[in-house]
Design a protein around this motif. Structure first.
Motif, PDB file in Angstrom:
ATOM      1  N   VAL A   1      -3.100 -21.932  21.550  1.00 30.93           N
ATOM      2  CA  VAL A   1      -2.740 -22.349  22.905  1.00 30.93           C
ATOM      3  C   VAL A   1      -1.587 -21.477  23.365  1.00 30.93           C
ATOM      4  N   THR A   2      -1.775 -20.792  24.476  1.00 31.95           N
ATOM      5  CA  THR A   2      -0.739 -19.915  25.034  1.00 31.95           C
ATOM      6  C   THR A   2      -0.413 -20.373  26.447  1.00 31.95           C
ATOM      7  N   THR A   3       0.883 -20.566  26.708  1.00 27.71           N
ATOM      8  CA  THR A   3       1.335 -21.000  28.029  1.00 27.71           C
ATOM      9  C   THR A   3       2.467 -20.102  28.510  1.00 27.71           C
ATOM     10  N   GLN A   4       2.668 -20.072  29.809  1.00 27.13           N
ATOM     11  CA  GLN A   4       3.676 -19.195  30.404  1.00 27.13           C
ATOM     12  C   GLN A   4       4.469 -19.961  31.456  1.00 27.13           C
ATOM     13  N   ALA A   5       5.788 -19.699  31.531  1.00 27.01           N
ATOM     14  CA  ALA A   5       6.656 -20.346  32.516  1.00 27.01           C
ATOM     15  C   ALA A   5       7.880 -19.470  32.766  1.00 27.01           C
ATOM     16  N   ASP A   6       8.661 -19.846  33.786  1.00 31.87           N
ATOM     17  CA  ASP A   6       9.860 -19.063  34.115  1.00 31.87           C
ATOM     18  C   ASP A   6      10.942 -19.216  33.064  1.00 31.87           C
ATOM     19  N   GLU A   7      11.036 -20.390  32.444  1.00 32.83           N
ATOM     20  CA  GLU A   7      12.054 -20.657  31.438  1.00 32.83           C
ATOM     21  C   GLU A   7      11.398 -20.907  30.088  1.00 32.83           C
ATOM     22  N   ALA A   8      12.125 -20.572  29.025  1.00 29.14           N
ATOM     23  CA  ALA A   8      11.586 -20.739  27.674  1.00 29.14           C
ATOM     24  C   ALA A   8      11.272 -22.200  27.376  1.00 29.14           C
ATOM     25  N   ALA A   9      12.184 -23.099  27.778  1.00 27.52           N
ATOM     26  CA  ALA A   9      11.967 -24.518  27.504  1.00 27.52           C
ATOM     27  C   ALA A   9      10.733 -25.036  28.220  1.00 27.52           C
ATOM     28  N   ALA A  10      10.535 -24.588  29.451  1.00 22.22           N
ATOM     29  CA  ALA A  10       9.367 -25.025  30.220  1.00 22.22           C
ATOM     30  C   ALA A  10       8.075 -24.500  29.592  1.00 22.22           C
TER      31      ALA A  10
ATOM     32  N   VAL B   1       7.984 -18.313  20.826  1.00 25.35           N
ATOM     33  CA  VAL B   1       8.345 -18.185  22.236  1.00 25.35           C
ATOM     34  C   VAL B   1       8.910 -16.786  22.420  1.00 25.35           C
ATOM     35  N   ALA B   2       8.409 -16.065  23.393  1.00 25.46           N
ATOM     36  CA  ALA B   2       8.838 -14.686  23.586  1.00 25.46           C
ATOM     37  C   ALA B   2       9.048 -14.409  25.072  1.00 25.46           C
ATOM     38  N   PRO B   3      10.014 -13.534  25.412  1.00 23.45           N
ATOM     39  CA  PRO B   3      10.230 -13.187  26.822  1.00 23.45           C
ATOM     40  C   PRO B   3       9.156 -12.253  27.351  1.00 23.45           C
ATOM     41  N   ILE B   4       8.956 -12.325  28.643  1.00 23.52           N
ATOM     42  CA  ILE B   4       8.069 -11.396  29.342  1.00 23.52           C
ATOM     43  C   ILE B   4       8.957 -10.414  30.087  1.00 23.52           C
ATOM     44  N   TRP B   5       8.833  -9.128  29.784  1.00 22.37           N
ATOM     45  CA  TRP B   5       9.694  -8.106  30.362  1.00 22.37           C
ATOM     46  C   TRP B   5       8.964  -7.365  31.486  1.00 22.37           C
ATOM     47  N   SER B   6       9.737  -7.033  32.497  1.00 20.30           N
ATOM     48  CA  SER B   6       9.220  -6.182  33.567  1.00 20.30           C
ATOM     49  C   SER B   6       9.824  -4.792  33.418  1.00 20.30           C
ATOM     50  N   GLY B   7       9.257  -3.821  34.130  1.00 21.08           N
ATOM     51  CA  GLY B   7       9.774  -2.451  34.045  1.00 21.08           C
ATOM     52  C   GLY B   7       9.182  -1.707  32.867  1.00 21.08           C
ATOM     53  N   ARG B   8       9.265  -0.386  32.924  1.00 22.17           N
ATOM     54  CA  ARG B   8       8.723   0.470  31.872  1.00 22.17           C
ATOM     55  C   ARG B   8       9.813   1.405  31.373  1.00 22.17           C
ATOM     56  N   PRO B   9      10.201   1.260  30.086  1.00 18.41           N
ATOM     57  CA  PRO B   9      11.300   2.084  29.542  1.00 18.41           C
ATOM     58  C   PRO B   9      11.041   3.584  29.666  1.00 18.41           C
ATOM     59  N   GLN B  10       9.780   4.006  29.530  1.00 18.77           N
ATOM     60  CA  GLN B  10       9.488   5.431  29.583  1.00 18.77           C
ATOM     61  C   GLN B  10       9.731   6.010  30.985  1.00 18.77           C
ATOM     62  N   LYS B  11       9.770   5.144  31.993  1.00 20.04           N
ATOM     63  CA  LYS B  11      10.051   5.579  33.366  1.00 20.04           C
ATOM     64  C   LYS B  11      11.520   5.398  33.727  1.00 20.04           C
ATOM     65  N   GLU B  12      12.325   4.975  32.726  1.00 23.28           N
ATOM     66  CA  GLU B  12      13.750   4.727  32.914  1.00 23.28           C
ATOM     67  C   GLU B  12      13.990   3.674  34.002  1.00 23.28           C
TER      68      GLU B  12
ATOM     69  N   GLU C   1      14.780  -0.208  35.179  1.00 25.72           N
ATOM     70  CA  GLU C   1      15.576  -1.312  34.651  1.00 25.72           C
ATOM     71  C   GLU C   1      14.653  -2.444  34.200  1.00 25.72           C
ATOM     72  N   ARG C   2      14.815  -2.874  32.983  1.00 29.01           N
ATOM     73  CA  ARG C   2      13.972  -3.940  32.456  1.00 29.01           C
ATOM     74  C   ARG C   2      14.679  -5.281  32.610  1.00 29.01           C
ATOM     75  N   ARG C   3      13.904  -6.306  32.941  1.00 29.83           N
ATOM     76  CA  ARG C   3      14.464  -7.637  33.064  1.00 29.83           C
ATOM     77  C   ARG C   3      13.410  -8.659  32.650  1.00 29.83           C
ATOM     78  N   ILE C   4      13.886  -9.815  32.280  1.00 29.07           N
ATOM     79  CA  ILE C   4      13.001 -10.893  31.857  1.00 29.07           C
ATOM     80  C   ILE C   4      12.478 -11.624  33.081  1.00 29.07           C
ATOM     81  N   THR C   5      11.160 -11.693  33.186  1.00 27.96           N
ATOM     82  CA  THR C   5      10.550 -12.363  34.337  1.00 27.96           C
ATOM     83  C   THR C   5       9.933 -13.705  33.971  1.00 27.96           C
ATOM     84  N   GLY C   6       9.934 -14.040  32.715  1.00 30.46           N
ATOM     85  CA  GLY C   6       9.360 -15.313  32.292  1.00 30.46           C
ATOM     86  C   GLY C   6       9.290 -15.386  30.778  1.00 30.46           C
ATOM     87  N   PHE C   7       8.651 -16.433  30.301  1.00 31.51           N
ATOM     88  CA  PHE C   7       8.512 -16.641  28.857  1.00 31.51           C
ATOM     89  C   PHE C   7       7.094 -17.103  28.544  1.00 31.51           C
TER      90      PHE C   7
END
Length: 229
Positions: A47-56, A89-100, A102-108
């Protein structure tokens, strides 16, 4: 010196004769297999679920898993046949490091994987349909097995020994020698269950159709026979 040389030559001749005598044997390999319909299946349900916060994300995941476990209980699956293997529980990252960028967490994303043994294959398709409808959105694997494989393994061993013995008899007959006693027997790798003609297909509606096929329990042995004459 002559006496010493005589006894040394006698020792070499005796040792050589013993070595040749020990080499008088036949080595053969034998295989045996027994086929049977499986009477147990192992499922890997996730079972895989996604939300804005880790607890959610974890809360939503726990609710979905609870519904799946409740469904398994209603279908008669015993607690001893249900085991949680992976929980994360793992973060979902936006942005691509190879393109330099800025990466940020957009959800979990939260994930929970449960392994289930089904001992009544007549209801396997019904169980699969039920847990998928209750939130199991990651079917990671389905395998079939035997609850009591040892009787089949014993029969496969007997067939493997009979196969090796027949090969040794044929070799001895072809060589014009007499087959003697068994010097050694070795089993290679133990009994191995091998699936035959097993497949699964997902259905758009109704129960999931499942074809369990057959399981072949295979045994390989190596035997050494003495040449009697």
């Amino acid at each position: 010196m002559k006496i010493f040389a005589f006894f040394a030559a006698l020792f070499v001749a005796t040792a050589t004769g013993t070595a040749h005598a020990q080499d008088r044997h036949i080595t053969v390999n034998g295989t045996g297999s027994v086929e049977a319909a499986p009477d147990m299946a192992t499922l890997s349900l996730g079972v895989t679920t996604q939300a804005d916060e880790a607890a959610a994300a974890m809360r939503a995941n726990s609710q979905a898993v609870a519904a799946v476990l409740s469904q398994l209980d209603q279908k008669g699956i015993e607690p001893r046949d249900i085991q949680t293997r992976n929980l994360s529980v793992a973060p979902i990252w936006s942005g691509r490091p190879q393109k330099e960028e800025e990466r940020r967490i957009t959800g979990f994303v939260a994930s929970n994987r449960v392994f289930v043994r089904v001992r009544d294959l007549d209801h396997l398709g019904e169980i699969l349909d039920a847990v998928i409808s209750k939130g199991a959105n990651d079917l990671g694997g389905l395998s079939f097995a035997l609850q009591e494989p040892e009787p089949l393994a014993a029969e496969a061993r007997a067939r493997a020994v009979a196969d090796a013995s027949e090969k040794a008899r044929q070799l001895a007959e072809a060589a014009g020698v007499t087959l003697g006693r068994v010097i050694s027997i070795d089993e290679h790798g133990g009994a191995r269950p091998v699936m035959r003609r097993a497949e699964m297909a997902m259905a758009d509606a109704g129960n999931v159709p499942v074809a369990p096929g057959e399981i072949s329990v295979e045994v390989s042995v190596s035997m050494v026979f003495e040449i009697a004459d």
